[in-house]
Design a protein around this motif. Structure first.
Motif, PDB file in Angstrom:
ATOM      1  N   PRO A 108       0.815  -1.203   0.000  1.00  0.00           N
ATOM      2  CA  PRO A 108       0.000   0.000   0.000  1.00  0.00           C
ATOM      3  C   PRO A 108       0.857   1.265   0.000  1.00  0.00           C
ATOM      4  N   ILE A 109       0.266   2.346  -0.492  1.00  0.00           N
ATOM      5  CA  ILE A 109       0.854   3.669  -0.285  1.00  0.00           C
ATOM      6  C   ILE A 109       0.372   4.138   1.083  1.00  0.00           C
ATOM      7  N   ILE A 110       1.303   4.387   1.996  1.00  0.00           N
ATOM      8  CA  ILE A 110       0.947   4.739   3.375  1.00  0.00           C
ATOM      9  C   ILE A 110       1.120   6.233   3.569  1.00  0.00           C
ATOM     10  N   PRO A 111       0.040   6.957   3.834  1.00  0.00           N
ATOM     11  CA  PRO A 111       0.129   8.414   3.970  1.00  0.00           C
ATOM     12  C   PRO A 111       1.148   8.829   5.026  1.00  0.00           C
ATOM     13  N   GLY A 112       1.954   9.808   4.691  1.00  0.00           N
ATOM     14  CA  GLY A 112       2.906  10.355   5.641  1.00  0.00           C
ATOM     15  C   GLY A 112       4.074   9.444   5.964  1.00  0.00           C
TER      16      GLY A 112
ATOM     17  N   PHE B 247       2.245   1.969  14.683  1.00  0.00           N
ATOM     18  CA  PHE B 247       2.759   3.347  14.663  1.00  0.00           C
ATOM     19  C   PHE B 247       3.222   3.765  16.052  1.00  0.00           C
ATOM     20  N   ASP B 248       2.442   3.434  17.077  1.00  0.00           N
ATOM     21  CA  ASP B 248       2.834   3.783  18.445  1.00  0.00           C
ATOM     22  C   ASP B 248       4.185   3.176  18.805  1.00  0.00           C
TER      23      ASP B 248
ATOM     24  N   ALA C  13      -4.674  11.194   9.818  1.00  0.00           N
ATOM     25  CA  ALA C  13      -5.443  12.342   9.340  1.00  0.00           C
ATOM     26  C   ALA C  13      -5.529  12.351   7.812  1.00  0.00           C
ATOM     27  N   LEU C  14      -4.412  12.098   7.144  1.00  0.00           N
ATOM     28  CA  LEU C  14      -4.411  12.038   5.686  1.00  0.00           C
ATOM     29  C   LEU C  14      -5.294  10.893   5.184  1.00  0.00           C
ATOM     30  N   LEU C  15      -5.218   9.770   5.864  1.00  0.00           N
ATOM     31  CA  LEU C  15      -6.019   8.625   5.457  1.00  0.00           C
ATOM     32  C   LEU C  15      -7.510   8.910   5.635  1.00  0.00           C
ATOM     33  N   ALA C  16      -7.866   9.530   6.760  1.00  0.00           N
ATOM     34  CA  ALA C  16      -9.271   9.873   6.988  1.00  0.00           C
ATOM     35  C   ALA C  16      -9.774  10.836   5.914  1.00  0.00           C
ATOM     36  N   GLY C  17      -8.905  11.757   5.485  1.00  0.00           N
ATOM     37  CA  GLY C  17      -9.291  12.684   4.434  1.00  0.00           C
ATOM     38  C   GLY C  17      -9.560  12.001   3.109  1.00  0.00           C
ATOM     39  N   ALA C  18      -8.908  10.870   2.898  1.00  0.00           N
ATOM     40  CA  ALA C  18      -9.105  10.115   1.663  1.00  0.00           C
ATOM     41  C   ALA C  18     -10.159   9.025   1.809  1.00  0.00           C
ATOM     42  N   ARG C  19     -10.688   8.861   3.021  1.00  0.00           N
ATOM     43  CA  ARG C  19     -11.671   7.805   3.288  1.00  0.00           C
ATOM     44  C   ARG C  19     -12.989   8.377   3.811  1.00  0.00           C
ATOM     45  N   GLY C  20     -13.309   9.584   3.392  1.00  0.00           N
ATOM     46  CA  GLY C  20     -14.582  10.176   3.783  1.00  0.00           C
ATOM     47  C   GLY C  20     -14.704  10.417   5.266  1.00  0.00           C
TER      48      GLY C  20
ATOM     49  N   GLU D 215       5.632   9.689  16.219  1.00  0.00           N
ATOM     50  CA  GLU D 215       5.597  11.083  15.779  1.00  0.00           C
ATOM     51  C   GLU D 215       4.903  11.245  14.421  1.00  0.00           C
ATOM     52  N   LYS D 216       4.714  10.147  13.680  1.00  0.00           N
ATOM     53  CA  LYS D 216       4.096  10.217  12.362  1.00  0.00           C
ATOM     54  C   LYS D 216       2.657   9.709  12.351  1.00  0.00           C
TER      55      LYS D 216
END
Length: 371
Positions: free
Chosen positions: A250-254, A294-295, A307-314, A300-301
């Motif tokens: 996958p392309i992983i945001p950030g 991530f934790d 947030a980027l993923l949520a923006g692309a997932r409605g 830090e990312k």
């Protein structure tokens, strides 16, 4: 670290892995950092610190068990998927890719989508025999079979079980088209079959490569071959005449999105001629597993990535709607798609699946049908 059982229905919606079977910290060579109870289980386990925990968790051994199936070809009618049939010789995957969208399927077996998915594996020893029988059926009509759509057909246990090799032998004999998705250079073991099939336009190999960073790859998919070995496999396949797709998935945001152009350039230089790509998906328990990952590795990312993923997932962590689940929507998803298209055109890539030959199909019979 101790644990206590609770009624599964008491788990709050969206609860993270703090309320799961404890697996403190990342285990060496494993992707998941926890082993959450499967969603169909009657109870869940909640971690608590009893003051007696060892600093390092014990090594986790891989268990492999056979399972029997009545059929081996799975069918789908999804408008998002460019094939209508697939085959997976294994359940679970030792590569341990933290983002694997197939992880939730382990819950169907009463197991965890976390560490269980990558350490408690199942083989389908009758795969080749079942395939020959299904191809020989009077009503069967050939179309490309996709191998590796759920778990990697060349994961480490393939070295000894050789189920993928046996399946390819049936397909080669029947002159049946196949597409293969893998992260492993173990596929080069079967170059004799692949070269023969490529000469008849019967095969396309897709090599998944989400990052070129070896340190990041070790954390994302810890038991898969390094990125340089995957690139070398692309080159060897292409030089043998086997068409190769690079799969940016996958392309992983950030986290990996900055690599798109550089990754495509390297793949093209190593013989890849087609592109596939997909935005990170977080179905079922994968959302919590990735958040916990991530934790553990990149705290830090985490906020920016989600947030980027949520923006692309409605506004959600995951969007399972047809037409949206692989690509996403909105400005960020559109930008990723445009970057892939522009870089792909500049580098001379083709896009999507290659049309494969169905005209030479020979229905298995005689000894092959009994294989």
């Amino acid at each position: 670290m101790g644990d206590t059982a609770e009624d599964a229905g008491a788990a709050p919606t969206g609860a993270r892995l703090a309320a799961s079977t404890p697996a403190p910290g990342a285990r060496r060579g494993r992707g998941a950092t926890a082993n959450p109870t499967g969603r169909y289980e009657p109870a869940r386990r909640v971690a608590f610190d009893d003051g007696w925990s060892a600093d390092d968790p014990a090594p986790l051994r891989t268990e492999v068990r056979p399972e029997r199936s009545a059929r081996i070809i799975a069918r789908n009618t999804s408008p998002d998927i460019p094939f209508d049939r697939s085959l997976n010789p294994y359940r679970g995957c030792e590569h341990g890719c933290i983002y694997c969208y197939a992880r939730p399927t382990h819950a169907w077996l009463g197991l965890s989508p976390g560490l269980d998915f990558e350490s408690r594996l199942f083989t389908k020893p009758d795969a080749a025999r079942l395939l020959a029988r299904e191809l020989a059926a009077p009503g069967y009509r050939p179309a490309p079979i996709a191998i590796g759509t759920a778990t990697d057909p060349y994961q480490p246990i393939e070295r000894t079980h050789r189920l993928t090799r046996a399946v390819l032998e049936v397909l080669a004999e029947a002159r049946h088209p196949v597409s293969i998705t893998t992260k492993s250079d173990l596929i080069l073991r079967d170059l004799d079959l692949l070269r023969e099939m490529a000469a008849r336009d019967l095969v396309l190999v897709s090599v998944s490569l989400p990052t070129l960073d070896p340190a990041l790859a070790r954390r994302l998919d810890p038991r898969a071959p390094r990125p340089d070995r995957r690139l070398a496999a692309m080159r060897a396949l292409a030089e043998a005449g086997v068409p190769v797709m690079v799969n940016l998935s996958p392309i992983i945001p950030g986290l990996t999105d900055h690599e798109i152009e550089g990754l495509l350039a390297r793949a093209r230089a190593h013989g890849a001629s087609r592109i596939g790509h997909a935005l990170l998906r977080l179905p079922g328990e994968v959302a919590d597993l990735v958040a916990d990952w991530f934790d553990a590795h990149y705290p830090e990312k985490k906020a920016r990535a989600f947030a980027l993923l949520a923006g692309a997932r409605g506004g959600r962590e995951n969007d399972s709607r047809f037409g949206h689940r692989f690509r996403g929507e909105g400005a960020y998803a559109a930008l990723l798609g445009e970057r892939v298209r522009l870089a792909g055109r500049r580098l001379g890539f083709g896009f999507g699946r290659l049309a494969l030959n169905t005209a030479d199909f020979r229905r298995p019979g005689g000894q092959l049908a009994l294989f």
